[in-house]
Structures are given as structure tokens and as C-alpha cells.
Design a protein around this motif. Sequence first.
Motif, PDB file in Angstrom:
ATOM      1  N   ALA A 142       0.813  -1.218   0.000  1.00  0.00           N
ATOM      2  CA  ALA A 142       0.000   0.000   0.000  1.00  0.00           C
ATOM      3  C   ALA A 142       0.849   1.272   0.000  1.00  0.00           C
ATOM      4  O   ALA A 142       0.338   2.343  -0.304  1.00  0.00           O
ATOM      5  CB  ALA A 142      -0.935   0.002   1.213  1.00  0.00           C
ATOM      6  N   GLU A 143       2.120   1.156   0.304  1.00  0.00           N
ATOM      7  CA  GLU A 143       2.982   2.337   0.379  1.00  0.00           C
ATOM      8  C   GLU A 143       3.828   2.543  -0.874  1.00  0.00           C
ATOM      9  O   GLU A 143       4.533   3.529  -0.977  1.00  0.00           O
ATOM     10  CB  GLU A 143       3.899   2.228   1.596  1.00  0.00           C
ATOM     11  CG  GLU A 143       3.151   2.309   2.901  1.00  0.00           C
ATOM     12  CD  GLU A 143       4.081   2.253   4.091  1.00  0.00           C
ATOM     13  OE1 GLU A 143       5.272   2.607   3.969  1.00  0.00           O
ATOM     14  OE2 GLU A 143       3.616   1.857   5.172  1.00  0.00           O
ATOM     15  N   ILE A 144       3.782   1.619  -1.845  1.00  0.00           N
ATOM     16  CA  ILE A 144       4.653   1.754  -3.009  1.00  0.00           C
ATOM     17  C   ILE A 144       3.923   2.430  -4.162  1.00  0.00           C
ATOM     18  O   ILE A 144       2.716   2.274  -4.329  1.00  0.00           O
ATOM     19  CB  ILE A 144       5.209   0.381  -3.474  1.00  0.00           C
ATOM     20  CG1 ILE A 144       4.080  -0.563  -3.873  1.00  0.00           C
ATOM     21  CG2 ILE A 144       6.097  -0.236  -2.434  1.00  0.00           C
ATOM     22  CD1 ILE A 144       4.565  -1.836  -4.526  1.00  0.00           C
ATOM     23  N   GLY A 145       4.662   3.161  -4.935  1.00  0.00           N
ATOM     24  CA  GLY A 145       4.137   3.754  -6.158  1.00  0.00           C
ATOM     25  C   GLY A 145       2.950   4.671  -5.964  1.00  0.00           C
ATOM     26  O   GLY A 145       2.637   5.119  -4.867  1.00  0.00           O
ATOM     27  N   ASP A 146       2.288   4.924  -7.091  1.00  0.00           N
ATOM     28  CA  ASP A 146       1.091   5.758  -7.058  1.00  0.00           C
ATOM     29  C   ASP A 146      -0.149   4.863  -7.017  1.00  0.00           C
ATOM     30  O   ASP A 146      -0.041   3.641  -7.013  1.00  0.00           O
ATOM     31  CB  ASP A 146       1.053   6.700  -8.267  1.00  0.00           C
ATOM     32  CG  ASP A 146       1.071   5.951  -9.603  1.00  0.00           C
ATOM     33  OD1 ASP A 146       0.826   4.724  -9.613  1.00  0.00           O
ATOM     34  OD2 ASP A 146       1.336   6.598 -10.630  1.00  0.00           O
ATOM     35  N   ASN A 147      -1.328   5.472  -6.996  1.00  0.00           N
ATOM     36  CA  ASN A 147      -2.573   4.700  -6.894  1.00  0.00           C
ATOM     37  C   ASN A 147      -2.718   3.687  -8.021  1.00  0.00           C
ATOM     38  O   ASN A 147      -3.132   2.552  -7.801  1.00  0.00           O
ATOM     39  CB  ASN A 147      -3.795   5.628  -6.875  1.00  0.00           C
ATOM     40  CG  ASN A 147      -3.984   6.276  -5.521  1.00  0.00           C
ATOM     41  OD1 ASN A 147      -3.492   5.780  -4.524  1.00  0.00           O
ATOM     42  ND2 ASN A 147      -4.699   7.386  -5.496  1.00  0.00           N
ATOM     43  N   CYS A 148      -2.394   4.089  -9.228  1.00  0.00           N
ATOM     44  CA  CYS A 148      -2.511   3.210 -10.390  1.00  0.00           C
ATOM     45  C   CYS A 148      -1.612   1.978 -10.214  1.00  0.00           C
ATOM     46  O   CYS A 148      -2.041   0.845 -10.455  1.00  0.00           O
ATOM     47  CB  CYS A 148      -2.138   3.984 -11.647  1.00  0.00           C
ATOM     48  SG  CYS A 148      -2.409   3.050 -13.167  1.00  0.00           S
ATOM     49  N   ALA A 154      -2.143  -4.943  -6.752  1.00  0.00           N
ATOM     50  CA  ALA A 154      -3.177  -5.687  -6.020  1.00  0.00           C
ATOM     51  C   ALA A 154      -3.878  -6.678  -6.943  1.00  0.00           C
ATOM     52  O   ALA A 154      -4.101  -7.836  -6.577  1.00  0.00           O
ATOM     53  CB  ALA A 154      -4.194  -4.723  -5.409  1.00  0.00           C
ATOM     54  N   ARG A 155      -4.223  -6.233  -8.158  1.00  0.00           N
ATOM     55  CA  ARG A 155      -4.867  -7.124  -9.133  1.00  0.00           C
ATOM     56  C   ARG A 155      -3.965  -8.309  -9.454  1.00  0.00           C
ATOM     57  O   ARG A 155      -4.398  -9.460  -9.469  1.00  0.00           O
ATOM     58  CB  ARG A 155      -5.177  -6.331 -10.407  1.00  0.00           C
ATOM     59  CG  ARG A 155      -6.556  -6.496 -10.924  1.00  0.00           C
ATOM     60  CD  ARG A 155      -6.896  -5.729 -12.197  1.00  0.00           C
ATOM     61  NE  ARG A 155      -5.984  -4.700 -12.661  1.00  0.00           N
ATOM     62  CZ  ARG A 155      -6.030  -3.408 -12.300  1.00  0.00           C
ATOM     63  NH1 ARG A 155      -6.933  -2.998 -11.451  1.00  0.00           N
ATOM     64  NH2 ARG A 155      -5.177  -2.549 -12.782  1.00  0.00           N
ATOM     65  N   PHE A 156      -2.681  -8.032  -9.714  1.00  0.00           N
ATOM     66  CA  PHE A 156      -1.716  -9.073 -10.036  1.00  0.00           C
ATOM     67  C   PHE A 156      -1.597 -10.086  -8.899  1.00  0.00           C
ATOM     68  O   PHE A 156      -1.626 -11.298  -9.123  1.00  0.00           O
ATOM     69  CB  PHE A 156      -0.345  -8.451 -10.340  1.00  0.00           C
ATOM     70  CG  PHE A 156       0.729  -9.466 -10.564  1.00  0.00           C
ATOM     71  CD1 PHE A 156       0.868 -10.096 -11.793  1.00  0.00           C
ATOM     72  CD2 PHE A 156       1.602  -9.801  -9.535  1.00  0.00           C
ATOM     73  CE1 PHE A 156       1.855 -11.048 -11.991  1.00  0.00           C
ATOM     74  CE2 PHE A 156       2.587 -10.753  -9.724  1.00  0.00           C
ATOM     75  CZ  PHE A 156       2.724 -11.385 -10.962  1.00  0.00           C
ATOM     76  N   LEU A 157      -1.481  -9.587  -7.674  1.00  0.00           N
ATOM     77  CA  LEU A 157      -1.340 -10.485  -6.526  1.00  0.00           C
ATOM     78  C   LEU A 157      -2.577 -11.352  -6.323  1.00  0.00           C
ATOM     79  O   LEU A 157      -2.470 -12.547  -6.024  1.00  0.00           O
ATOM     80  CB  LEU A 157      -1.039  -9.679  -5.258  1.00  0.00           C
ATOM     81  CG  LEU A 157       0.334  -9.019  -5.196  1.00  0.00           C
ATOM     82  CD1 LEU A 157       0.422  -8.101  -3.983  1.00  0.00           C
ATOM     83  CD2 LEU A 157       1.432 -10.059  -5.168  1.00  0.00           C
ATOM     84  N   MET A 158      -3.763 -10.759  -6.471  1.00  0.00           N
ATOM     85  CA  MET A 158      -4.996 -11.531  -6.305  1.00  0.00           C
ATOM     86  C   MET A 158      -5.139 -12.588  -7.400  1.00  0.00           C
ATOM     87  O   MET A 158      -5.562 -13.715  -7.139  1.00  0.00           O
ATOM     88  CB  MET A 158      -6.212 -10.609  -6.284  1.00  0.00           C
ATOM     89  CG  MET A 158      -6.243  -9.683  -5.064  1.00  0.00           C
ATOM     90  SD  MET A 158      -6.082 -10.557  -3.489  1.00  0.00           S
ATOM     91  CE  MET A 158      -7.649 -11.373  -3.420  1.00  0.00           C
ATOM     92  N   GLU A 159      -4.778 -12.236  -8.628  1.00  0.00           N
ATOM     93  CA  GLU A 159      -4.829 -13.216  -9.718  1.00  0.00           C
ATOM     94  C   GLU A 159      -3.846 -14.359  -9.454  1.00  0.00           C
ATOM     95  O   GLU A 159      -4.182 -15.533  -9.670  1.00  0.00           O
ATOM     96  CB  GLU A 159      -4.523 -12.545 -11.057  1.00  0.00           C
ATOM     97  CG  GLU A 159      -5.645 -11.665 -11.561  1.00  0.00           C
ATOM     98  CD  GLU A 159      -5.254 -10.852 -12.787  1.00  0.00           C
ATOM     99  OE1 GLU A 159      -4.155 -11.082 -13.354  1.00  0.00           O
ATOM    100  OE2 GLU A 159      -6.063  -9.983 -13.187  1.00  0.00           O
ATOM    101  N   ALA A 160      -2.651 -14.031  -9.010  1.00  0.00           N
ATOM    102  CA  ALA A 160      -1.648 -15.057  -8.714  1.00  0.00           C
ATOM    103  C   ALA A 160      -2.115 -15.964  -7.583  1.00  0.00           C
ATOM    104  O   ALA A 160      -1.964 -17.191  -7.651  1.00  0.00           O
ATOM    105  CB  ALA A 160      -0.308 -14.403  -8.370  1.00  0.00           C
ATOM    106  N   LEU A 161      -2.708 -15.390  -6.567  1.00  0.00           N
ATOM    107  CA  LEU A 161      -3.220 -16.181  -5.452  1.00  0.00           C
ATOM    108  C   LEU A 161      -4.349 -17.102  -5.917  1.00  0.00           C
ATOM    109  O   LEU A 161      -4.379 -18.284  -5.592  1.00  0.00           O
ATOM    110  CB  LEU A 161      -3.718 -15.263  -4.327  1.00  0.00           C
ATOM    111  CG  LEU A 161      -4.296 -15.946  -3.095  1.00  0.00           C
ATOM    112  CD1 LEU A 161      -3.263 -16.862  -2.442  1.00  0.00           C
ATOM    113  CD2 LEU A 161      -4.780 -14.908  -2.097  1.00  0.00           C
ATOM    114  N   GLY A 162      -5.261 -16.552  -6.697  1.00  0.00           N
ATOM    115  CA  GLY A 162      -6.361 -17.356  -7.233  1.00  0.00           C
ATOM    116  C   GLY A 162      -5.850 -18.510  -8.091  1.00  0.00           C
ATOM    117  O   GLY A 162      -6.342 -19.640  -8.001  1.00  0.00           O
ATOM    118  N   LYS A 163      -4.852 -18.229  -8.912  1.00  0.00           N
ATOM    119  CA  LYS A 163      -4.281 -19.260  -9.793  1.00  0.00           C
ATOM    120  C   LYS A 163      -3.635 -20.380  -8.977  1.00  0.00           C
ATOM    121  O   LYS A 163      -3.879 -21.557  -9.237  1.00  0.00           O
ATOM    122  CB  LYS A 163      -3.253 -18.629 -10.729  1.00  0.00           C
ATOM    123  CG  LYS A 163      -2.625 -19.606 -11.687  1.00  0.00           C
ATOM    124  CD  LYS A 163      -1.610 -18.923 -12.590  1.00  0.00           C
ATOM    125  CE  LYS A 163      -0.927 -19.961 -13.458  1.00  0.00           C
ATOM    126  NZ  LYS A 163       0.146 -19.364 -14.240  1.00  0.00           N
TER     127      LYS A 163
END
Length: 172
Positions: A142-148, A154-163
Motif C-alpha cells: 500500500a505504500e509503493i508507487g502511485d494509486n494506479c 493488487a490485481r496481479f497479486l490476487m490473480e496469482a493467489l487465485g491461480k
Amino acid sequence: MNTITQRLEAEDFRRDPHARRYRGQLHDHPLVYKRLFELLNDPANEQRLMDAESYGKPALAGVVRFIEGDPAMATVLGSDRFRQTVGVAVRLKMAKLGWQKTGKKGTVSGARYFVKAERYTKREEAEPVYISTALAALEAVAEIGDNCEREETARFLMEALGKTRHESGRVF
């Protein structure tokens, strides 16, 4: 419990991702925080923290009179940031004592500077350590980069977890 591992130290603020944000307060008021740590590390006050929760009150309620009555701390009690740092210190101390946040707040009765404080529950001995590790990782993301960038991560991590859960036949 081993008293050495229960002691709250300034180093705990460096290691904890959320508490790290309050380290400046420690450096700006070293004598105040020395007193706060002494107060929270006192065995009688450790018991007061836990007893307050056992009686349905926030842990802070067990020691707030000592915090508000301490001449060194009185000099900075008017600062919202100091009061937030006290809350973080209590959270770190309660974790060392085997308690975890509930996500709920309770009223700190009779306090002048503290209105509400976090509530805690005794941590189950069998609770996996990975929960606090996962939460720390999420706070770091939550502290890295900008909002985008954060949304993309977050999307990448959730997809990886789901996979990985799907591949191992576990529900996500």
C-alpha cells in the motif's frame, strides 16, 4: 512468558510496517518515549492492559491514568500524532503479550485526552504467524508507487493467489 521477548523497544517501531510511520515521534521526544516504554513494560501495567480487556474495556483504559498523569508525557498529550503513537505502542505491546486487534474501538472512560481505543482479544495459540506477515506485506504494498501502480499490483497479486489456489484444488 519470557520477559525479555515481551519488552517493547524503539526497535519494534522500526520492524513493524505501520509503526514505522511513527518513528519520527520517537526521535523528536526521546525522553517521553522512554517513559512510555517504561510504563508499558512495567509488569503491573502489563497486567492492567490485559485486565482492562478482560473486563470489556480497551487495553489503554488500564494504563491511561498513568500516561495522562506522567509529567513528561503531559508536555505532548495535546498532539494527535503523539496519541496515535501511544495507540501503536499499546498495539505492539499487546501483540507481545499474546493479544490481537479486534478491529473495534471502545470508549476510554475517565480519560482527558483519549476518547476511544482499539479493543483486543487473546490470540489463539494455534493461530498461524502468517496472518501478521500477510498483513505487513499488504501494508508494504500500500505504500509503493502511485494509486494506479498499487491497483495494478493488487490485481496481479490476487490473480496469482487465485491461480495457485485453483492449481492446488483449493477454493478461493
